[in-house]
Scaffold this active site. Structure first.
Site, PDB file in Angstrom:
ATOM      1  N   ASP A  39       6.388  96.109  21.584  1.00 25.21           N
ATOM      2  CA  ASP A  39       5.235  96.920  22.324  1.00 25.21           C
ATOM      3  C   ASP A  39       4.370  95.843  22.837  1.00 25.21           C
ATOM      4  O   ASP A  39       3.954  94.957  22.047  1.00 25.21           O
ATOM      5  CB  ASP A  39       4.737  97.906  21.284  1.00 25.21           C
ATOM      6  CG  ASP A  39       4.129  98.935  21.939  1.00 25.21           C
ATOM      7  OD1 ASP A  39       4.489  99.834  22.828  1.00 25.21           O
ATOM      8  OD2 ASP A  39       2.894  98.717  21.874  1.00 25.21           O
ATOM      9  N   GLU A  48       8.417  94.102  26.040  1.00 25.54           N
ATOM     10  CA  GLU A  48       7.425  94.950  27.000  1.00 25.54           C
ATOM     11  C   GLU A  48       6.262  94.211  27.333  1.00 25.54           C
ATOM     12  O   GLU A  48       5.420  93.897  26.538  1.00 25.54           O
ATOM     13  CB  GLU A  48       6.824  96.447  26.372  1.00 25.54           C
ATOM     14  CG  GLU A  48       6.359  97.204  27.414  1.00 25.54           C
ATOM     15  CD  GLU A  48       5.420  98.180  26.901  1.00 25.54           C
ATOM     16  OE1 GLU A  48       5.231  99.289  27.358  1.00 25.54           O
ATOM     17  OE2 GLU A  48       4.668  97.959  25.763  1.00 25.54           O
TER      18      GLU A  48
HETATM   19  C1  NOJ Z   1       3.136 100.859  24.848  1.00 27.23           C
HETATM   20  C2  NOJ Z   1       3.783 102.065  24.690  1.00 27.23           C
HETATM   21  O1  NOJ Z   1       5.177 102.024  25.350  1.00 27.23           O
HETATM   22  C3  NOJ Z   1       3.042 103.050  24.481  1.00 27.23           C
HETATM   23  O2  NOJ Z   1       3.882 104.511  24.395  1.00 27.23           O
HETATM   24  C4  NOJ Z   1       1.952 103.010  23.696  1.00 27.23           C
HETATM   25  O3  NOJ Z   1       0.964 104.253  23.681  1.00 27.23           O
HETATM   26  C5  NOJ Z   1       1.078 101.589  23.841  1.00 27.23           C
HETATM   27  N1  NOJ Z   1       1.897 100.590  24.062  1.00 27.23           N
HETATM   28  C6  NOJ Z   1       0.501 101.447  22.422  1.00 27.23           C
HETATM   29  O4  NOJ Z   1       1.133 100.846  21.607  1.00 27.23           O
END
Ligand code: NOJ
Length: 579
Positions: free
Chosen positions: A204, A271
């Protein structure tokens, strides 16, 4: 002869948002047992790797992306026993499982943060990023760093008169990776889950891990909002808060940890945001960083021949072997992909054909295989904390953002999976109250209905996935353009081939236009094909028009035999739904 790459390069991935997938205990919230119940379906669909959004212990203020214990499971999703059973059962089917790891931050309810916020000299103070505010009274944030959602990323804690930093929301304080104890603790978490048998990790907001030690202001920029290819926005370039060189070094450190697990090898997908050049850096020059990064440009590329070709070309240039691109059409933060094609399932088939035949690892978001729509909901009713943050924005603006690929209320893409036409769409028992409302289209758009129709979008996914499993060239063969001067610009045509294995070439024709295109197929005599519009399968005809928004894939007879798609009856597929 080219040898085949590691499994994670050849795999197809399916993202499950556990809260919304299948509720086995009837509390209205999807759970791990629900996922276990659906393994027959997932295997029959033909996906190979499952990625589950977080199910660890959490106050669920961001539905699991706010973890308060990385070693425990939130009771509403199940237990450690369920996780172990899920891992074993997935593996018993020859499938893989990937967990979602939030390294950047924890929940503010995590015992580490509770200990850290206690006093300025608390032993764990340095586990998070605490600073004095600006003089004279310290009541202004330490610098101008913004959160990824706009607004200051700093949050004032009156008890100690200092500010802590959060890249996302205030209840998700960023960990301080400059403290070696933090790094050790989080790498232990990673090792723990790898040792438990998981096959990979989705990371993440990995681009935010390290912040610059100078704590200097980020420079001004005229950019009002971030975009797919440029994460800078809210009138600043986030040079001190994202893509820090130390984060890139950390990617390599993490890779070394993961490489310690060899049977089977595991993988990391990050990500991260930005243009291909920025993203590529996370993979390491010597391919010694993250194995994969999401290339979110796929979420917003114009669906015309020229634009699609340019996107693929960009990926090919930036991620040549041994690197691999990824292909994402949706996730738990983005509008559902069916809206990009105006709800047209034929066009959705074309998108699926692109995603599953182009070079790179595809990530399918649950429900995409049936063209599940977004569930428009008023912003003020949103359970999503992002919706709460933007609740004062007028509803028309929500639509404006949605059309640009930004969801201010992410509940809209997280509504419960539509399994059948029952009251709760088979997501939960009829008497349960699902955590988010069931989409009103459920009687028409659901898995059971499409499983019974071999020309449905669901069957198209199934055919494409089977073809990809049967055909090594589609898994990690090289991509080259088919030079056919007679083809109009809106037909994207490429070949996937494994060097030295001529008969394993697969040719793909994708028509991104409203017009039928005549194809001369004489050169393909004796080969087999699959065309999306009517789910046609069989020998290649001499000439056949490629329908509007249709995909045709041409492969050899040997592959056709291995491709069991047409051999599995709709009844057998429907049976897999019984769980
Ligand atoms: C990215 C995630 O995909 C999202 O769903 C989340 O709210 C944020 N990061 C914070 O962790």
């Amino acid at each position: 002869m080219q040898t085949q790459g590691p499994w994670w390069k050849r795999t197809t991935t399916y993202q499950i948002y556990p809260r919304s997938f299948s509720d086995a205990n009837g509390d209205g919230i999807g759970d791990l047992r629900g996922v276990i119940d659906k393994l027959d379906y997932l295997q029959a669909l033909g996906v190979e790797t499952l990625w589950l959004s977080p199910f660890f212990q959490s106050p669920q203020a961001d539905f699991g992306y706010d973890i308060s214990d990385h070693y425990a499971i939130a009771a509403e999703y199940g237990s450690l026993t369920d996780v172990r059973e899920l891992i074993d059962r997935v593996h018993a089917r020859g499938m893989k499982i990937v967990l979602d790891m939030v390294l950047n931050h924890t929940s503010s309810a995590h015992p580490w943060f509770l200990a850290s916020q206690r006093s300025r000299d608390a032993p764990m103070r340095d586990w998070y990023i605490w600073r004095d505010g600006k003089e004279p009274d310290g009541k202004a944030p330490p610098n101008n760093w913004r959160s990824m959602l706009g607004g200051s990323g700093w949050h004032y804690a009156p008890a100690t008169g200092q500010w802590f930093f959060a890249s996302f929301l205030g209840f998700q304080p960023d960990l301080n990776y400059r403290n070696p104890a933090v790094k050790t603790a989080m790498l232990d978490v990673v090792r723990h889950w790898l040792a438990a048998g998981i096959d990979g990790l989705r990371l993440d907001i990995f681009n935010a891990i390290f912040k610059d030690e100078s704590f200097a202001d980020n420079p001004f920029s005229w950019r009002p909002a971030p975009s797919e290819s440029n994460p800078h926005g809210f009138f600043q370039r986030h040079v001190h808060t994202i893509d820090h060189p130390d984060t890139l070094a950390f990617a390599r450190e993490l890779r070394a940890v993961v490489d310690g697990f060899t049977d089977p090898p595991r993988f990391l997908v990050g990500e991260v945001f930005g243009n291909a050049e920025t993203l590529k850096r996370y993979c390491g020059e010597a391919a010694d960083g993250l194995h994969l990064v999401f290339l979110f440009e796929t979420l917003s590329a114009r669906l015309r021949g020229h634009a699609v070709r340019e996107m693929i070309r960009g990926f090919e240039d930036a991620f040549p072997e041994p690197f691999s691109p990824t292909f994402v059409l949706g996730n738990h933060d983005r509008p559902r992909s069916i809206h990009r094609v105006k709800g047209d399932r034929e066009r959705a088939k074309l998108l699926a054909a692109l995603q599953l035949t182009v070079r790179g690892v595809p990530f399918i978001y649950y429900g995409e295989e049936i063209g599940m729509p977004n569930h428009d909901m008023p912003l003020h009713e949103g359970l999503d904390p992002v919706a709460a943050r933007f609740r004062l924005i007028p509803q028309w603006m929500v639509g404006w953002f949605r059309r640009r690929g930004i969801l201010l209320n992410r509940d809209e893409c997280r509504s419960p999976m539509l399994w059948n036409a029952a009251r709760n769409a088979g997501f939960a028992p009829d008497k349960a109250t699902p955590w988010l409302p069931i989409h009103p289209d459920s009687p028409a758009t659901n898995v059971a209905a499409q499983a019974a129709h071999p020309d449905s979008l669901l069957w198209c996914y199934r055919h494409l996935l089977a073809l990809r499993r049967a055909e090594p060239a589609l898994q990690d063969g090289a991509l080259s353009w088919l030079e056919m001067p007679t083809l109009p610009d809106d037909v994207v045509a490429y070949r996937r081939s494994l060097a030295g294995v001529a008969d394993h070439a697969v040719d793909v024709f994708l028509n991104f236009s409203n017009r039928e295109v005549a194809l001369d197929l004489h050169a393909y005599a004796g080969r087999s094909c699959y065309a999306t519009r009517r789910g046609e399968h069989g020998p290649v005809p001499n000439a056949r028009a490629l329908g509007a928004w249709e995909a045709m894939i041409i492969f050899d007879a040997e592959t056709a035999q291995k491709h069991e798609g047409p051999g599995v009856s709709s009844e057998a597929f429907a049976d897999s739904l019984d769980g």
